[in-house]
Motif scaffolding. Structure first.
Motif, short mmCIF file in Angstrom:
data_model
loop_
_atom_site.label_atom_id
_atom_site.label_comp_id
_atom_site.label_asym_id
_atom_site.label_seq_id
_atom_site.Cartn_x
_atom_site.Cartn_y
_atom_site.Cartn_z
N PHE A 58 -9.48 2.10 -5.93
CA PHE A 58 -9.11 2.02 -4.42
C PHE A 58 -9.78 2.97 -3.71
O PHE A 58 -9.57 3.74 -3.84
CB PHE A 58 -8.02 2.64 -4.30
N ILE A 64 -4.43 7.62 -5.74
CA ILE A 64 -4.20 6.10 -6.99
C ILE A 64 -5.97 5.67 -7.17
O ILE A 64 -7.01 6.06 -6.11
CB ILE A 64 -3.60 5.15 -5.62
N LEU A 103 0.81 -5.40 -5.02
CA LEU A 103 -0.13 -4.78 -3.98
C LEU A 103 0.24 -6.42 -3.39
O LEU A 103 -0.24 -6.44 -1.47
CB LEU A 103 -0.72 -3.97 -3.01
N VAL A 145 -5.43 -0.15 -7.70
CA VAL A 145 -4.88 -1.55 -7.17
C VAL A 145 -4.92 -2.82 -7.08
O VAL A 145 -5.51 -3.21 -7.85
CB VAL A 145 -4.46 -1.70 -5.20
N ALA A 166 1.70 3.00 -1.15
CA ALA A 166 0.07 3.28 -1.21
C ALA A 166 0.13 4.48 -0.06
O ALA A 166 -0.88 5.32 -0.13
CB ALA A 166 -0.74 2.39 -0.34
N SER A 169 4.86 -1.02 -6.88
CA SER A 169 4.48 -1.29 -5.21
C SER A 169 5.53 -1.32 -4.77
O SER A 169 6.41 -1.23 -3.50
CB SER A 169 3.71 -1.74 -3.86
#
Ligand code: GDP
Ligand code: MG
Length: 441
Positions: free
Chosen positions: A283, A268, A248, A271, A257, A221
């Motif tokens: 997620f 997603i 993240l 995470v 995201a 990310s």
């Protein structure tokens, strides 16, 4: 992640709330701010534009503006649209009806494939499954070694054939899994710094030969806008089933995201929230939206608690609270349970209203205080922990010396504990639903 975005959104909403009645142009002004906040958080340009258009249409086209709480309604719409932007619901891993379920991890170098292969293995192990990790990144001996190290931490065996042909290794691993009763096979493949034909060719070959049930793209990310381009290319070339968005926990601005789903249409699924193997979360778009809007993510906190807390011990505690026999030993036990859930700052940031109000420094101070209380209690005898009333001045001096604290620290703890007990007594004597709910807290 998301701090910047959260702050900007809450500033925009605060202005809206302060207005009471809203006009169409108030909404449009606020949406301009929202759009800028999204762009600054690295949200894809088109995604941000469409998002704001959708919210505006809903807000001005209905009776939102004439309602009693227009600002509240607008925020609710933003919450709903953020949720649906990220995919509306939690997407799980598809399990094959025949074992083993084959999961192929792919992504650029350094995105977190190896780490997340092991995190997934651990995640599935907790569910009682028997995952097998497979070393298909054969270009660097260190990569195989790394998988072995994290595999061992996860408690999952690693299948490797040294620096052989990854397609053959994958095939062999699957028959090995069948022979040894592994119900999940996780293929850790090689990455490159950039997408290239050779990498895609190899991944396509593995896909064609073993027919994975899930192709998960691992993306970092921190790479911002680029993450989305990577996702698009991998999906076009290979066809992915879902995304694991990693790192993240860092100071990523979070745009990936919010954009991945809209750009690729692929959800997603997990995470990555840290380097440790437990730092993996399924997620949930609605929970993430709440986190972004600063409404806290109590549900994830509860999930974490349920994962980490020892249920026998919490039942025992509930009983003790009811009987009013909760002592300092029990307090120590509870504190240890809380600590198991992760760093204090991370836990607190999931509570509504806390977001942004607790800095790293405060979190560290909190940690230090927890440690201090633990060491004070550790320096007490059994009898003292069970019956703090017997702790006289000379005992206090001994405890302070033993725990490397001052007598006033000991006093403070005893005073707080005394207050806590008084409060518990009140809850304990409270009948009915309210008492029950408070006791269950
Ligand atoms: P690979 O090349 O795709 O296999 O990536 P690795 O699994 O080797 O990870 C690259 C680096 O990123 C390692 O130093 C990991 O510890 C780190 N890393 C992976 N996932 C996360 C995450 O969710 N958060 C943080 N902070 N670091 C991560
Ligand atoms: Mg790797």
């Amino acid at each position: 992640a998301f701090e910047g975005l959260s702050d900007k959104l809450s500033a925009a909403f605060k202005r809206l709330r302060s207005k009471g009645r809203l006009t169409e142009s108030d909404v449009k002004d606020a949406m301009r701010e929202v759009r800028l906040a999204l762009l600054e958080a690295d949200v894809n340009y088109k995604v941000a534009k469409d998002f704001v258009a959708a919210v505006t249409a809903r807000a001005v086209g209905s009776d939102v503006l004439t309602s009693l709480t227009p600002a509240q309604q607008v925020i609710k719409i933003v919450d709903e649209e953020l949720t649906s932007l990220m995919g509306a619901e939690n997407s799980r891993i598809q399990f094959s009806s025949k074992i083993p379920t084959i999961i192929m991890m792919c992504g650029l170098q350094g995105s977190g494939k190896t780490t997340h292969s092991a995190k997934l293995a651990r995640y599935f192990k907790k569910q009682g499954k028997r995952p097998l990790l497979v070393a298909c990144d054969v270009y660097r001996p260190a990569a195989i070694e790394q998988l072995k190290v994290v595999g061992e931490k996860a408690g999952a065996p690693v299948f490797d054939m040294g620096q052989g042909d990854p397609v053959k290794i994958a095939k062999k691993a699957i028959s090995h899994a069948k022979d040894y009763g592994h119900d999940i096979v996780i293929l850790d493949t090689a990455g490159r710094l950039h997408i290239d034909e050779q990498l895609m060719g190899e991944l396509k070959n593995i896909k064609a030969e073993v027919g994975p049930h899930e192709i998960l793209l691992v993306i970092d990310s921190m790479t911002g806008q680029d993450a989305v381009n990577v996702a698009k290319s991998f999906d076009e070339a290979l066809g992915i089933d879902g995304v694991i968005l990693t790192k993240l926990d860092g100071d990523t601005r979070g745009g990936a995201a919010l954009s991945v789903r809209a750009v690729t249409g692929k959800p997603i699924k997990f995470v990555g929230m840290g380097e440790k193997l437990d730092d993996l979360e399924p997620f949930y778009p609605d929970r993430m939206a709440s986190r972004i809007l600063g409404m806290g993510d109590v549900l994830t906190l509860i999930d974490k608690a349920q994962e980490q807390l020892d249920f026998k011990s919490s039942e025992k505690m509930a009983k003790k609270l009811k009987e009013n026999s909760f002592d300092l030993d029990d307090l120590l036990e509870q504190m240890k349970q809380i600590r198991k859930m992760g760093p204090l700052g991370q836990i607190l940031s999931m509570l509504p209203g806390v977001k942004g109000q607790i800095g790293d420094e405060e979190a560290q101070q909190g940690e230090a205080q927890l440690r201090q209380v633990e060491s004070i209690i550790n320096s007490m005898t059994r009898a003292e922990r069970a019956k703090p009333a017997i702790i006289n001045p000379s005992r206090k001096r001994r405890i302070a010396a033993g725990s490397g604290t001052k007598v006033e620290d000991v006093n403070r703890l005893l005073r707080q504990f005394d207050q806590m007990q008084k409060m518990m007594k009140q809850f304990g004597s409270m009948g009915g639903k309210k008492g029950k709910r408070l006791r269950a807290m």
